[in-house]
Design an enzyme around this catalytic site. Structure first.
Site, PDB file in Angstrom:
ATOM      1  N   ALA A 108      39.481   8.623 -23.029  1.00 35.99           N
ATOM      2  CA  ALA A 108      40.461   8.299 -21.988  1.00 35.99           C
ATOM      3  C   ALA A 108      41.880   8.245 -22.544  1.00 35.99           C
ATOM      4  O   ALA A 108      42.841   8.614 -21.857  1.00 35.99           O
ATOM      5  CB  ALA A 108      40.105   6.961 -21.337  1.00 35.99           C
ATOM      6  N   GLU A 109      42.032   7.775 -23.768  1.00 36.83           N
ATOM      7  CA  GLU A 109      43.370   7.585 -24.334  1.00 36.83           C
ATOM      8  C   GLU A 109      43.999   8.886 -24.823  1.00 36.83           C
ATOM      9  O   GLU A 109      45.171   9.157 -24.552  1.00 36.83           O
ATOM     10  CB  GLU A 109      43.310   6.582 -25.494  1.00 36.83           C
ATOM     11  CG  GLU A 109      43.034   5.144 -25.083  1.00 36.83           C
ATOM     12  CD  GLU A 109      44.235   4.494 -24.418  1.00 36.83           C
ATOM     13  OE1 GLU A 109      45.317   5.110 -24.389  1.00 36.83           O
ATOM     14  OE2 GLU A 109      44.094   3.362 -23.932  1.00 36.83           O
ATOM     15  N   SER A 110      43.253   9.682 -25.577  1.00 38.01           N
ATOM     16  CA  SER A 110      43.866  10.858 -26.222  1.00 38.01           C
ATOM     17  C   SER A 110      43.068  12.136 -26.077  1.00 38.01           C
ATOM     18  O   SER A 110      43.517  13.187 -26.529  1.00 38.01           O
ATOM     19  CB  SER A 110      44.036  10.577 -27.718  1.00 38.01           C
ATOM     20  OG  SER A 110      42.751  10.481 -28.342  1.00 38.01           O
TER      21      SER A 110
END
Length: 256
Positions: free
Chosen positions: A81-83
């Protein structure tokens, strides 16, 4: 001779203003009249080296998760989800690397070099340690942990976990779904239900703000006029029955 002297005086009079203008220092504009652009700190710069592949990152996660006692499925979900497994990712606000760590957060865990956050193993270890601390703080409540990872502990604590930021709601839902896809088994349905509830609260608040901004209160004003003589407006003196008239009726002349 007189003509020559007159010419010299005329030339002198023409040159004096030029000399004065050259020697007079320029006066700056008042500070208040200038627009001062805020100075934005420079974003971290990714290293000039090949970034690790998704397969290489996935191979690191099990060991990191096991070392810190965090579910591998949760770490994978946060990284995705982040990167999206990009170790060189930098957000518009300066979050760095696989788990999009802000430098001040990383410094809490002893990582003070921003350049080190581009190292995938350092980033995974630091981000997973942060997850572990949040899991302890919120008693393994995955919904609150994920919200705090995105919005910050201060926001979660201040709102009693009623975070209505659209980004945080979308993020929480996305991480939980990825966590489930990767085999996570911790209870998360309550967190998804809360996200849906908070979306409703957010939409209700937005609707109220729009009503307040655009609705003309005068449209809600209704006027009534008595249908009886004033002395008969006492309900005790008003006979009720099929033939009786209402004590009041709507004054339609004021409706627009």
């Amino acid at each position: 001779m007189n003509q020559k002297r007159a010419f010299n005086w005329l030339l002198l009079l023409l040159l004096i203003p030029l000399c004065v203008s050259a020697e007079t220092p320029a006066v700056d504009e008042p500070t208040a009249s200038r627009t001062v652009e805020p100075v934005r700190p420079a974003l971290p710069t990714p290293p000039n080296r090949p970034r690790p592949s998704r397969a290489e990152v996935l191979a690191m996660i099990p060991d990191v998760a096991r070392r810190h006692g965090v579910e591998e499925a949760l770490v994978r979900a946060v990284v995705a989800a982040e990167s999206n497994y990009n170790a060189h990712a930098v957000s518009p606000v300066g979050a760095v690397g696989l788990m999009q760590l802000m430098p001040p957060t990383a410094a809490d865990y002893g990582v003070t070099s921003v350049a080190d956050l581009f190292d995938p193993r350092i980033n995974l270890n630091t981000g997973t340690r942060h997850l572990k601390r949040l899991l302890r703080k919120y008693n393994d409540d995955y919904g609150r942990v994920i919200m705090a990872y995105n919005a910050g502990e201060g926001v979660v604590d201040r709102t009693n976990s009623q975070v209505t930021y659209l980004e945080t709601l979308n993020y929480t839902e996305a991480v939980i779904r990825k966590y489930r896809q990767h085999g996570g088994t911790a209870p998360t349905q309550a967190a998804l239900t809360q996200v849906r509830t908070l979306r409703g609260v957010r939409n209700t608040g937005r609707a109220r703000r729009l009503l307040k901004k655009y609705l003309d209160p005068s449209l809600l004003s209704l006027k009534v006029k008595p249908t009886l003589d004033v002395r008969y407006l006492n309900p005790a003196l008003h006979d009720a029955g099929p033939e009786s008239r209402p004590m009041f009726e709507l004054d339609t002349t004021v409706i627009r």
